[in-house]
Design a protein around this motif. Structure first.
Motif, PDB file in Angstrom:
ATOM      1  N   GLU A   4       0.826  -1.206   0.000  1.00 50.32           N
ATOM      2  CA  GLU A   4       0.000   0.000   0.000  1.00 50.32           C
ATOM      3  C   GLU A   4       0.864   1.261   0.000  1.00 50.32           C
ATOM      4  N   LEU A   5       2.052   1.203   0.610  1.00 51.55           N
ATOM      5  CA  LEU A   5       2.971   2.340   0.553  1.00 51.55           C
ATOM      6  C   LEU A   5       3.360   2.619  -0.892  1.00 51.55           C
ATOM      7  N   TYR A   6       3.654   1.583  -1.655  1.00 52.83           N
ATOM      8  CA  TYR A   6       4.003   1.766  -3.065  1.00 52.83           C
ATOM      9  C   TYR A   6       2.810   2.281  -3.861  1.00 52.83           C
ATOM     10  N   LYS A   7       1.646   1.720  -3.642  1.00 53.16           N
ATOM     11  CA  LYS A   7       0.462   2.199  -4.369  1.00 53.16           C
ATOM     12  C   LYS A   7       0.223   3.680  -4.111  1.00 53.16           C
ATOM     13  N   ARG A   8       0.310   4.043  -2.838  1.00 51.51           N
ATOM     14  CA  ARG A   8       0.088   5.445  -2.460  1.00 51.51           C
ATOM     15  C   ARG A   8       1.162   6.347  -3.053  1.00 51.51           C
ATOM     16  N   SER A   9       2.423   5.916  -3.001  1.00 53.57           N
ATOM     17  CA  SER A   9       3.521   6.706  -3.561  1.00 53.57           C
ATOM     18  C   SER A   9       3.322   6.931  -5.056  1.00 53.57           C
ATOM     19  N   LEU A  10       2.980   5.865  -5.769  1.00 53.70           N
ATOM     20  CA  LEU A  10       2.837   5.974  -7.222  1.00 53.70           C
ATOM     21  C   LEU A  10       1.633   6.813  -7.607  1.00 53.70           C
ATOM     22  N   ALA A  11       0.550   6.705  -6.836  1.00 58.30           N
ATOM     23  CA  ALA A  11      -0.625   7.527  -7.120  1.00 58.30           C
ATOM     24  C   ALA A  11      -0.316   9.008  -6.904  1.00 58.30           C
ATOM     25  N   LEU A  12       0.351   9.335  -5.798  1.00 60.06           N
ATOM     26  CA  LEU A  12       0.706  10.728  -5.523  1.00 60.06           C
ATOM     27  C   LEU A  12       1.744  11.244  -6.508  1.00 60.06           C
ATOM     28  N   ARG A  13       2.668  10.392  -6.890  1.00 59.76           N
ATOM     29  CA  ARG A  13       3.667  10.787  -7.882  1.00 59.76           C
ATOM     30  C   ARG A  13       2.990  11.202  -9.182  1.00 59.76           C
ATOM     31  N   ALA A  14       1.995  10.407  -9.608  1.00 59.07           N
ATOM     32  CA  ALA A  14       1.264  10.733 -10.829  1.00 59.07           C
ATOM     33  C   ALA A  14       0.407  11.979 -10.645  1.00 59.07           C
ATOM     34  N   GLU A  15      -0.272  12.070  -9.510  1.00 57.94           N
ATOM     35  CA  GLU A  15      -1.156  13.214  -9.251  1.00 57.94           C
ATOM     36  C   GLU A  15      -0.397  14.536  -9.300  1.00 57.94           C
ATOM     37  N   HIS A  16       0.798  14.556  -8.743  1.00 57.50           N
ATOM     38  CA  HIS A  16       1.593  15.791  -8.683  1.00 57.50           C
ATOM     39  C   HIS A  16       2.624  15.878  -9.808  1.00 57.50           C
TER      40      HIS A  16
END
Length: 575
Positions: A494-506
């Motif tokens: 879930e840390l990776y999922k969250r990191s990748l989602a935020l990376r894409a969002e920003h």
């Protein structure tokens, strides 16, 4: 001018086919297994998949000994299976990069088989690097070069009349003869190989040993430092340690700051760049921003940047970053050196922490590199064993830091699960050529290649339905299985999922890094596209920004944060 090529900011997931997913249950992963699991990678949030070799091969070096560059090994499936995988990946919005292995072929390749049957001086022999031996009867190797896997880099053939013949060069295993890239015929063959896979729709190539292929004129003797790394980089950490240019006090130096050693006559020769340009012209014939990625073990980053000049490759793996220890000053220096070097030639920097050739970073980041040089691996009799809890904590913090950097990032299968190195593999199960060519002195790379776990309670942890596994899976794999982490808020997955989602969002991959001051020498702090990133590599907690303004709200944390302070070995993102 705004550049929008997908590879400039992509997160690329490395699939090691034999260890990812096994559809037919024979214990070896395959293309059909990969296709079935692609949805998980889409959900993870990566942009592309890089497939390690799946070509026809005797598998003496896990497929990096290629016997046919334009077909699929039956153990992995068929060309139709590859086409199905490609179609499904593109349907999910995933790009596909395949491995290209140009420095050497398998000794079972029809080109080499023709070469050993042909006479000296023949057209067939000229496709490889054959030389007469030295000394009485030519009984001594043409020079003193050593194989990356241990032992001499030359082997002698026996002619059809039963007499000893010429010697051939193999910088890796004796079953991997080096091709002769001075031969125009070889160059044309590889252009055709590129077009074969581009015509099937691949989005690019990861080029194995991209710093190899061309050898110095005359192939002079060279004495490498003892315990050189697995890919023999021109000035890698192990070379520096072994040569005495770097001692234990240098462990906190960034790889980009280490002493620059002489370039071996078989790596990083100027003629490689001409090959890069020829391949770039081939890729430019195709639509869709096709990409060339260099696996070039070249230090420092300013030298590596020569591989990604505008008319050469598009990306190069940043091994200086991978080799840098968990130390704030060292990380800052290598990040600066990387961004400066790659931007100077108009290329994105890349970031990588693990791959199929190195100890997984959930283990490596708590090891002393002096005791555990790159390429040696780690096993039951290694000089030190890691603290698994500290290793996972540092790995999570390091991953969260890496995924916030501008440029392109690479994720190795299983690191999103927090997998450590598999240390206690039985000797009889090991398959890496390094283990055999060094008579067990070096464990090699098997520990990072064990099939990954999908379901905690399934046979082979979901790798297949039969329970077979080409390398034995540790019992602790159950706690790392994907299904036991999926949806669990504090899990590594879930840390990776969250990191990748935020990376894409920003849009952090296309951002710009601004260092923040005032956090102390053991803390990394920067801002990228409105996201503040703070990583604590020290042993004391660090005060986080207070208040309720921009840059104070935590949106990602690699470990629990309490009371407005950042604990050791923890990374946070704030907005």
């Amino acid at each position: 001018m705004l550049t929008t090529e997908w590879w400039r900011s992509a997160v690329i997931y490395q699939v090691y086919p034999r260890s990812f997913a096994d559809a037919d249950g024979d214990g070896l992963g395959d293309l059909a297994g990969i296709t079935r699991r692609l949805d998980a990678l889409s959900v993870l949030g990566v942009d592309a998949v890089w497939l390690s070799p799946f070509y026809t091969s005797p598998q003496n070096d896990a497929g990096y000994d290629v016997a046919d560059y334009c077909d699929v090994d039956p153990r992995f499936g068929t060309l139709a299976d590859f086409d199905t995988l490609m179609a499904r990946a593109h349907e999910l919005g995933l790009k596909v990069i395949v491995d290209l292995v140009p420095n050497h072929s398998s000794d079972q390749h029809r080109w080499f088989q023709a070469a050993i049957r042909a006479p000296e001086g023949s057209e067939e022999r000229a496709r490889y690097i054959f030389r007469d031996g030295k000394g009485p009867g030519g009984d001594e190797a043409p020079n003193n070069w050593e194989s990356v896997f241990g032992g001499p880099a030359w082997s002698r053939i026996t002619d059809e009349n039963g007499k000893p013949g010429q010697w051939y060069l193999h910088l890796f295993d004796s079953s991997q003869p080096d091709l002769n890239w001075e031969n125009p015929w070889v160059r044309e063959q590889f252009k055709d190989i590129l077009r074969f896979w581009l015509d099937r729709g691949v989005d690019g190539f990861r080029v194995d040993v991209a710093h190899g292929m061309v050898k110095a004129a005359g192939m002079p003797d060279y004495m490498p430092p003892a315990n050189a790394g697995s890919m023999g980089g021109s000035a890698g950490l192990d070379d520096a340690l072994a040569s005495g240019a770097l001692d234990a006090s240098g462990m906190n130096e960034a790889a980009s700051d280490r002493p620059e050693l002489p370039t071996p006559p078989y790596w990083a020769q100027d003629g490689v760049h001409e090959i890069n340009r020829e391949w770039r012209e081939v890729l430019d014939e195709y639509d869709g921003d096709r990409v060339l990625v260099a696996e070039a073990w070249v230090d420092p980053p300013r030298k590596l940047a020569q591989w990604v000049r505008p008319d050469e490759m598009h990306q190069a793996f940043n091994f200086a970053y991978l080799e840098t220890p968990w130390n704030a000053d060292a990380i800052r220096r290598v990040v600066d050196a990387s961004l400066d070097a790659f931007s100077s030639v108009g290329a994105p920097s890349t970031w990588v922490l693990s791959n199929h050739d190195v100890i997984r970073h959930a283990t490596r980041l708590v090891l002393n590199p002096e005791l555990n040089p790159q390429g040696a691996g780690i096993g039951p009799n290694s000089p030190e064993h890691p603290d698994p809890e500290l290793g996972l904590r540092r790995a999570r913090a390091a991953s969260a830091l890496m995924l916030a950097l501008p440029g392109s990032a690479y994720v190795y299968q299983g690191e999103e699960l927090g997998l450590p190195e598999a240390i206690h593999l039985p000797d009889e199960s090991r398959q890496d050529p390094t283990w055999f060519r060094t008579d067990g002195e070096k464990y090699g790379r098997d520990g990072c290649r064990v099939p990954i776990p999908w379901e905690a309670e399934a046979p082979a942890f979901g790798f297949n339905d039969t329970g077979l596994s080409w390398l034995p899976q540790p019992e602790i794999w159950s706690q790392f299985a994907r299904d036991s982490q999926d949806g669990v808020p504090d899990s590594t997955l879930e840390l990776y999922k969250r990191s990748l989602a935020l990376r894409a969002e920003h849009d952090l991959g296309n951002g710009a890094l601004e260092w923040l001051q005032g956090y102390g020498s053991e803390t990394i702090a920067f801002r990228n596209s409105g996201v503040t990133v703070i990583a604590n590599t020290g042993t004391e907690s660090v005060q986080l920004p207070a208040g309720d303004g921009p840059g104070t709200r935590i949106v990602l944390q690699s470990a629990g944060v309490d009371g407005g302070t950042l604990p050791p070995d923890t990374t946070v993102w704030l907005v």
